[in-house]
Design a protein around this motif. Structure first.
Motif, PDB file in Angstrom:
ATOM      1  N   PRO A   1       0.703  -1.137   0.269  1.00 44.52           N
ATOM      2  CA  PRO A   1       0.085   0.014   0.123  1.00 44.52           C
ATOM      3  C   PRO A   1       0.426   1.217   0.074  1.00 44.52           C
ATOM      4  O   PRO A   1       2.086   1.373   0.468  1.00 44.52           O
ATOM      5  N   ARG A   2       0.584   2.115  -0.725  1.00 38.80           N
ATOM      6  CA  ARG A   2       1.067   3.416  -0.658  1.00 38.80           C
ATOM      7  C   ARG A   2       0.263   4.405   0.279  1.00 38.80           C
ATOM      8  O   ARG A   2      -0.579   4.271   1.181  1.00 38.80           O
ATOM      9  N   GLY A   3       1.559   4.772   0.715  1.00 34.99           N
ATOM     10  CA  GLY A   3       1.382   6.220   2.119  1.00 34.99           C
ATOM     11  C   GLY A   3       1.205   5.995   3.388  1.00 34.99           C
ATOM     12  O   GLY A   3       0.731   6.503   4.532  1.00 34.99           O
ATOM     13  N   VAL A   4       2.002   4.352   3.966  1.00 37.44           N
ATOM     14  CA  VAL A   4       1.123   3.889   5.178  1.00 37.44           C
ATOM     15  C   VAL A   4       2.745   2.999   5.192  1.00 37.44           C
ATOM     16  O   VAL A   4       3.073   2.827   5.082  1.00 37.44           O
ATOM     17  N   PRO A   5       3.599   3.518   6.736  1.00 43.42           N
ATOM     18  CA  PRO A   5       4.788   2.572   7.108  1.00 43.42           C
ATOM     19  C   PRO A   5       4.385   1.117   6.664  1.00 43.42           C
ATOM     20  O   PRO A   5       3.134   0.642   7.534  1.00 43.42           O
ATOM     21  N   VAL A   6       5.388   0.847   5.713  1.00 48.35           N
ATOM     22  CA  VAL A   6       5.422  -1.115   5.549  1.00 48.35           C
ATOM     23  C   VAL A   6       6.425  -1.146   6.356  1.00 48.35           C
ATOM     24  O   VAL A   6       7.435  -0.585   6.376  1.00 48.35           O
ATOM     25  N   THR A   7       6.343  -2.194   7.215  1.00 50.68           N
ATOM     26  CA  THR A   7       6.842  -3.305   7.637  1.00 50.68           C
ATOM     27  C   THR A   7       8.270  -3.951   7.019  1.00 50.68           C
ATOM     28  O   THR A   7       7.179  -5.123   7.381  1.00 50.68           O
ATOM     29  N   PHE A   8       9.085  -4.624   6.242  1.00 52.46           N
ATOM     30  CA  PHE A   8       9.748  -5.452   6.198  1.00 52.46           C
ATOM     31  C   PHE A   8      10.200  -5.910   6.555  1.00 52.46           C
ATOM     32  O   PHE A   8      11.731  -5.713   7.814  1.00 52.46           O
ATOM     33  N   ASN A   9      10.270  -7.662   7.222  1.00 55.41           N
ATOM     34  CA  ASN A   9      10.692  -8.419   7.478  1.00 55.41           C
ATOM     35  C   ASN A   9      11.946  -9.394   7.280  1.00 55.41           C
ATOM     36  O   ASN A   9      11.367  -9.756   6.160  1.00 55.41           O
ATOM     37  N   VAL A  10      13.240  -9.018   7.529  1.00 52.02           N
ATOM     38  CA  VAL A  10      14.076  -9.369   6.029  1.00 52.02           C
ATOM     39  C   VAL A  10      15.692 -11.017   6.911  1.00 52.02           C
ATOM     40  O   VAL A  10      15.456 -10.900   8.385  1.00 52.02           O
TER      41      VAL A  10
ATOM     42  N   HIS B   1      24.859 -11.147  -8.750  1.00 48.74           N
ATOM     43  CA  HIS B   1      24.207  -9.344  -9.885  1.00 48.74           C
ATOM     44  C   HIS B   1      22.829 -10.131  -9.527  1.00 48.74           C
ATOM     45  O   HIS B   1      21.856  -8.999 -10.471  1.00 48.74           O
ATOM     46  N   ALA B   2      22.206 -11.136 -10.463  1.00 43.15           N
ATOM     47  CA  ALA B   2      21.051 -11.742  -9.903  1.00 43.15           C
ATOM     48  C   ALA B   2      20.307 -11.421  -9.289  1.00 43.15           C
ATOM     49  O   ALA B   2      19.351 -12.315  -9.647  1.00 43.15           O
ATOM     50  N   MET B   3      20.531 -11.616  -7.963  1.00 38.51           N
ATOM     51  CA  MET B   3      19.502 -11.416  -7.016  1.00 38.51           C
ATOM     52  C   MET B   3      18.260 -10.438  -7.300  1.00 38.51           C
ATOM     53  O   MET B   3      18.711  -9.660  -6.654  1.00 38.51           O
ATOM     54  N   LEU B   4      17.329 -10.084  -8.302  1.00 40.55           N
ATOM     55  CA  LEU B   4      16.982  -8.600  -8.710  1.00 40.55           C
ATOM     56  C   LEU B   4      15.078  -9.539  -8.722  1.00 40.55           C
ATOM     57  O   LEU B   4      14.965 -11.181  -9.006  1.00 40.55           O
ATOM     58  N   THR B   5      14.456  -8.398  -7.624  1.00 46.48           N
ATOM     59  CA  THR B   5      12.834  -9.157  -8.015  1.00 46.48           C
ATOM     60  C   THR B   5      12.416  -7.565  -8.345  1.00 46.48           C
ATOM     61  O   THR B   5      12.660  -6.690  -7.633  1.00 46.48           O
ATOM     62  N   GLN B   6      11.187  -7.516  -7.964  1.00 45.47           N
ATOM     63  CA  GLN B   6      10.601  -6.237  -8.298  1.00 45.47           C
ATOM     64  C   GLN B   6       8.819  -7.052  -6.914  1.00 45.47           C
ATOM     65  O   GLN B   6       8.645  -7.258  -6.922  1.00 45.47           O
ATOM     66  N   PHE B   7       8.582  -5.189  -6.574  1.00 48.29           N
ATOM     67  CA  PHE B   7       6.729  -5.620  -6.203  1.00 48.29           C
ATOM     68  C   PHE B   7       6.325  -4.054  -6.510  1.00 48.29           C
ATOM     69  O   PHE B   7       7.420  -3.024  -7.525  1.00 48.29           O
ATOM     70  N   THR B   8       4.927  -4.054  -6.246  1.00 49.55           N
ATOM     71  CA  THR B   8       4.404  -2.943  -6.887  1.00 49.55           C
ATOM     72  C   THR B   8       3.601  -2.428  -5.497  1.00 49.55           C
ATOM     73  O   THR B   8       3.512  -3.004  -4.554  1.00 49.55           O
ATOM     74  N   VAL B   9       3.246  -1.094  -5.731  1.00 47.98           N
ATOM     75  CA  VAL B   9       2.961   0.117  -4.612  1.00 47.98           C
ATOM     76  C   VAL B   9       2.091   0.670  -5.316  1.00 47.98           C
ATOM     77  O   VAL B   9       1.630   1.560  -6.020  1.00 47.98           O
ATOM     78  N   GLU B  10       0.283  -0.239  -4.694  1.00 47.35           N
ATOM     79  CA  GLU B  10      -0.768   0.964  -4.795  1.00 47.35           C
ATOM     80  C   GLU B  10      -1.329   1.419  -4.098  1.00 47.35           C
ATOM     81  O   GLU B  10      -1.128   1.567  -2.774  1.00 47.35           O
ATOM     82  N   GLU B  11      -2.584   1.934  -4.782  1.00 46.16           N
ATOM     83  CA  GLU B  11      -3.070   3.138  -4.326  1.00 46.16           C
ATOM     84  C   GLU B  11      -4.239   2.469  -3.417  1.00 46.16           C
ATOM     85  O   GLU B  11      -4.797   1.708  -3.694  1.00 46.16           O
ATOM     86  N   GLY B  12      -3.964   2.308  -2.173  1.00 50.55           N
ATOM     87  CA  GLY B  12      -4.925   1.263  -1.191  1.00 50.55           C
ATOM     88  C   GLY B  12      -5.338  -0.083  -1.139  1.00 50.55           C
ATOM     89  O   GLY B  12      -6.102  -0.922  -1.001  1.00 50.55           O
ATOM     90  N   ALA B  13      -3.938  -0.588  -1.500  1.00 44.76           N
ATOM     91  CA  ALA B  13      -3.318  -2.381  -1.474  1.00 44.76           C
ATOM     92  C   ALA B  13      -4.637  -2.769  -0.776  1.00 44.76           C
ATOM     93  O   ALA B  13      -3.759  -2.003   0.357  1.00 44.76           O
TER      94      ALA B  13
END
Ligand code: CUA
Length: 170
Positions: free
Chosen positions: A94-103, A158-170
């Motif tokens: 979600p956009r606009g709120v703090p998101v916690t990543f547990n890594v 170098h190949a450790m790549l991925t992506q995620f999407t930030v969405e309005e109100g996800a």
């Protein structure tokens, strides 16, 4: 753990500073009154020390560990790094709120780095064996964000790549 390390560091710095102050006072008491030059030199040293401490504290504010700790009720995303992949349990953020990543890591140390669509690095945290490192971030813009590895972890680092999407109100 990080708070304890901060307290231990501050106590050690205070002890070292006290030892210096006591040594300086003992040396000063041995001779006659300090000359004008010596007094000016001491004023300069103390002045520079005060400025140095003030600049250090100002540049660390807000404390990174406190800012990164996250809190209950925030969206949480679990991330695992491994040779050589990233696994993210929720790729819609979600956009606009703090998101916690547990890594976490599945094997060796990796560097979880998140960059925006322009490739500008926003934040990073280490994925370390035996630890769950947390980092909180508020995404301002919707869009696709890229995950890279910022710690050399083997031939396909170098190949450790991925992506995620930030969405309005996800
Ligand atoms: Cu994982 Cu470099």
């Amino acid at each position: 753990m990080q708070a304890a390390a901060l307290v231990v560091s501050l106590v050690c710095m205070a002890v070292v500073a006290l030892a210096f102050i006591l040594a300086a006072r003992a040396a000063g008491g041995a001779g006659q009154a300090a000359s004008h030059t010596e007094r000016r030199r001491m004023q300069l040293i103390v002045g520079l020390a005060v400025i140095g401490v003030a600049v250090s504290l100002a540049s660390m504010w807000p404390w990174p560990h406190a800012a990164q700790a996250g809190s209950a009720g925030q969206p949480t995303i679990n991330v695992t790094g491994g040779q050589w992949y990233w696994r993210i349990d929720n790729v819609s953020v979600p956009r606009g709120v703090p998101v916690t990543f547990n890594v976490r890591t599945a094997d060796v140390t990796h560097g979880f780095g998140v960059a925006d669509a322009d490739g500008r690095l926003l934040f990073q945290v280490q994925a370390m064996p035996g630890y769950v490192n947390r980092v909180a971030w508020t995404f301002d813009k919707p869009g696709t964000y890229r995950v890279v590895c910022l710690e050399y972890c083997g031939v396909a680092h170098h190949a450790m790549l991925t992506q995620f999407t930030v969405e309005e109100g996800a």
